[in-house]
Design a protein around this motif. Structure first.
Motif, short mmCIF file in Angstrom:
data_model
loop_
_atom_site.label_atom_id
_atom_site.label_comp_id
_atom_site.label_asym_id
_atom_site.label_seq_id
_atom_site.Cartn_x
_atom_site.Cartn_y
_atom_site.Cartn_z
N LYS A 103 0.83 -1.21 0.00
CA LYS A 103 0.00 0.00 0.00
C LYS A 103 0.87 1.26 0.00
O LYS A 103 0.61 2.20 -0.76
CB LYS A 103 -0.91 -0.02 1.23
CG LYS A 103 -1.84 1.18 1.37
CD LYS A 103 -2.75 1.04 2.59
CE LYS A 103 -1.97 1.12 3.88
NZ LYS A 103 -2.84 1.13 5.08
N SER A 104 1.91 1.28 0.84
CA SER A 104 2.67 2.50 1.05
C SER A 104 3.96 2.59 0.24
O SER A 104 4.38 3.67 -0.14
CB SER A 104 3.01 2.65 2.54
OG SER A 104 3.69 3.86 2.78
N GLY A 105 4.62 1.44 0.00
CA GLY A 105 5.88 1.44 -0.72
C GLY A 105 7.10 1.37 0.17
O GLY A 105 8.18 0.98 -0.27
N ALA A 106 6.95 1.77 1.44
CA ALA A 106 8.06 1.71 2.40
C ALA A 106 7.48 1.62 3.80
O ALA A 106 6.45 2.23 4.09
CB ALA A 106 8.96 2.94 2.28
N VAL A 107 8.15 0.84 4.65
CA VAL A 107 7.70 0.66 6.04
C VAL A 107 8.88 0.91 6.97
O VAL A 107 9.93 0.26 6.84
CB VAL A 107 7.15 -0.75 6.29
CG1 VAL A 107 6.63 -0.87 7.73
CG2 VAL A 107 6.04 -1.09 5.30
N LEU A 108 8.70 1.84 7.90
CA LEU A 108 9.70 2.10 8.94
C LEU A 108 9.27 1.40 10.22
O LEU A 108 8.17 1.62 10.72
CB LEU A 108 9.82 3.61 9.19
CG LEU A 108 10.71 4.05 10.35
CD1 LEU A 108 12.16 3.67 10.11
CD2 LEU A 108 10.57 5.55 10.60
N PHE A 109 10.14 0.52 10.73
CA PHE A 109 9.89 -0.15 12.01
C PHE A 109 10.64 0.63 13.08
O PHE A 109 11.87 0.73 13.03
CB PHE A 109 10.38 -1.60 11.97
CG PHE A 109 9.66 -2.45 10.96
CD1 PHE A 109 8.52 -3.15 11.31
CD2 PHE A 109 10.12 -2.54 9.65
CE1 PHE A 109 7.84 -3.93 10.38
CE2 PHE A 109 9.45 -3.32 8.71
CZ PHE A 109 8.31 -4.01 9.08
N ARG A 110 9.91 1.16 14.04
CA ARG A 110 10.52 2.02 15.07
C ARG A 110 10.06 1.57 16.46
O ARG A 110 8.89 1.27 16.66
CB ARG A 110 10.17 3.48 14.82
CG ARG A 110 10.65 4.45 15.88
CD ARG A 110 10.60 5.89 15.40
NE ARG A 110 11.71 6.19 14.50
CZ ARG A 110 11.91 7.37 13.91
NH1 ARG A 110 11.03 8.35 14.11
NH2 ARG A 110 12.95 7.57 13.11
N GLY A 111 11.01 1.54 17.39
CA GLY A 111 10.66 1.22 18.77
C GLY A 111 10.88 -0.24 19.14
O GLY A 111 10.38 -0.70 20.17
#
Length: 327
Positions: free
Chosen positions: A57-65
Motif C-alpha cells: 500500500k505505502s511502498g516503504a515501512v519504517l519499524f521504530r521502537g
C-alpha cells in the motif's frame, strides 16, 4: 497476557499520497508485552501478511521502537522475513560485508550527497526489496530520503511529455569507468574486482555478460563498463502503474570522480546526450516529492525497490546505516 502485535503509528515527516501515509510507520502495540528481539522476530514471521499489505500500500515501512541494536540483530530481522538474498553484483557503491547478509550502505565520504536512485536500476537483475538499519544515528543530517516512483513519473510526464516519450522509446545507456580496487573517496568507487567478485578478467567478462554489461579494458588496469540500452520507465504490475525506474539523476549529477565525468555517464539509448536542464529539473521534482526522517538508533526501513527511490544526505559523523538487498 497480552499478545505481541504491530500497529501503524505516525511521525511528523510523513506525507499523504492519495490518502495513504508515506512511509508507513510500524511500532509496538501499546497493549503488547514488551518486545524482545526474539519476540520481534517471531512477530514478523506471524504477521508477515500484515507487513506485506502495508508495504504494498505505502511502498516503504519504517519499524521504530523495537530492540534491534546490532548488525547481528539486524541480520536476524532480515532473515525473519524469508526473502532470498540478492548478491551485490554490478552495483556501483563501495560496500563492506558486516555479518551474514548485512553490508555497509555506502562507504563514500560523509560530505557527499548520494542522489536519488532505484537500487541497481542500471543492471537487469536488481533487488525488489531493500532493508536499511540505523546502528549509530547521525550527529546531524544523514537522512535516507525516499520518494514514490510513480509520482515522479506522473510529474515528469506532465511537464516533459516528449522527453518521457523518448525515454520510453530508447531507454538509457550507463557508462562507468572502474579501477581495479575500491575507491572509498567516491560514491561510485567500487572497483571491478569487487563489482564482479573476482580478480580474473575472463571471469569478470563472463559475469558482466550475464548482466548485459560490455567491458573495455584500459591500459591502467581499469575497465570501461557500458550497460544498455536499458528501460528507464517500467510498469509495476502489482500496482498497475508506470514508474520512474532509473538512476538518471544520480548518474548525471553524481557519477563524478577521478575516472568519471557525469555528463558522459548516461545518455539516451540511441547514444544522444540528455538535456541537462530537464535532468536538473527532475532532481528538483525528486526533492519536492520526497520525505526525509531523522534516523533513530534501532530503526529498520523496508523499501519496495520498484515503488520507491532513495538517496542519502550529507552528515556529520558518527553515522552507521547498514543495508541488505533481497531478490
Amino acid at each position: 497476557m497480552a499478545e505481541s502485535s504491530l500497529v501503524e503509528i505516525q511521525i511528523p515527516q510523513q506525507k499523504l499520497f492519495n490518502r495513504i501515509q508515506f512511509p508507513a510507520v510500524v511500532g509496538p502495540s501499546p497493549s503488547s508485552v514488551p518486545f524482545t528481539l526474539s519476540l520481534f522476530i517471531k512477530t514478523i514471521q506471524t504477521q508477515k501478511p500484515f507487513i506485506q499489505s502495508v508495504l504494498h500500500k505505502s511502498g516503504a515501512v519504517l519499524f521504530r521502537g523495537f530492540p534491534v541494536n546490532t548488525a547481528s540483530h539486524f541480520n536476524d530481522v532480515v532473515e525473519a522475513f524469508g526473502y532470498e538474498e540478492l548478491p551485490y553484483v554490478g552495483g556501483a557503491a563501495p560496500r563492506n560485508n558486516v555479518v551474514g547478509r548485512v553490508y555497509t550502505a555506502n562507504e563514500s565520504p560523509p560530505d557527499q550527497k548520494i542522489h536519488f536512485h532505484h537500487e541497481m536500476a542500471q543492471v537487469p537483475e536488481y533487488p525488489t526489496k531493500l532493508f536499511f538499519f540505523c546502528e549509530i544515528e547521525p550527529k546531524s543530517g544523514g537522512e535516507t530520503p525516499i520518494v514514490l516512483s510513480h509520482i515522479v513519473y506522473e510529474r515528469m510526464k506532465e511537464r516533459y511529455p516528449e522527453f518521457v516519450e523518448r525515454l520510453e522509446e530508447h531507454g538509457l545507456i550507463y557508462t562507468r569507468i572502474l579501477g581495479e580496487e575500491d575507491d572509498p573517496s567516491s560514491p561510485i568507487g567500487r572497483g571491478w574486482q569487487s563489482t564482479f567478485l573476482t580478480k580474473d578478467k575472463f571471469v569478470a567478462e563472463q559475469r558482466a555478460a550475464k548482466l548485459g554489461v560490455r567491458l573495455q579494458w584500459l591500459d591502467n588496469g581499469g575497465v570501461k563498463t557500458v550497460m544498455g540500452p536499458i528501460p528507464a520507465i517500467k510498469y509495476d504490475e502489482s500496482r498497475q502503474r508506470k514508474i520512474w525506474f532509473n538512476s538518471m539523476v544520480a548518474a548525471y549529477t553524481g557519477w563524478k570522480d577521478s575516472r568519471n565525468v557525469p555528463e558522459k555517464a548516461i545518455t539516451f539509448g540511441d547514444g544522444k546526450p540528455l538535456p541537462g536542464d530537464i535532468v536538473h529539473d527532475c532532481s528538483r521534482i525528486l526533492d519536492e516529492e520526497s520525505i526525509a526522517f531523522p534516523w533513530q538508533k534501532g530503526d529498520v526501513l523496508l523499501v519496495d525497490n520498484l515503488a520507491v527511490l532513495h538517496s542519502r544526505g550529507s552528515f556529520n559523523p558518527p553515522r552507521r546505516v547498514l543495508a541488505s538487498l533481497c531478490k
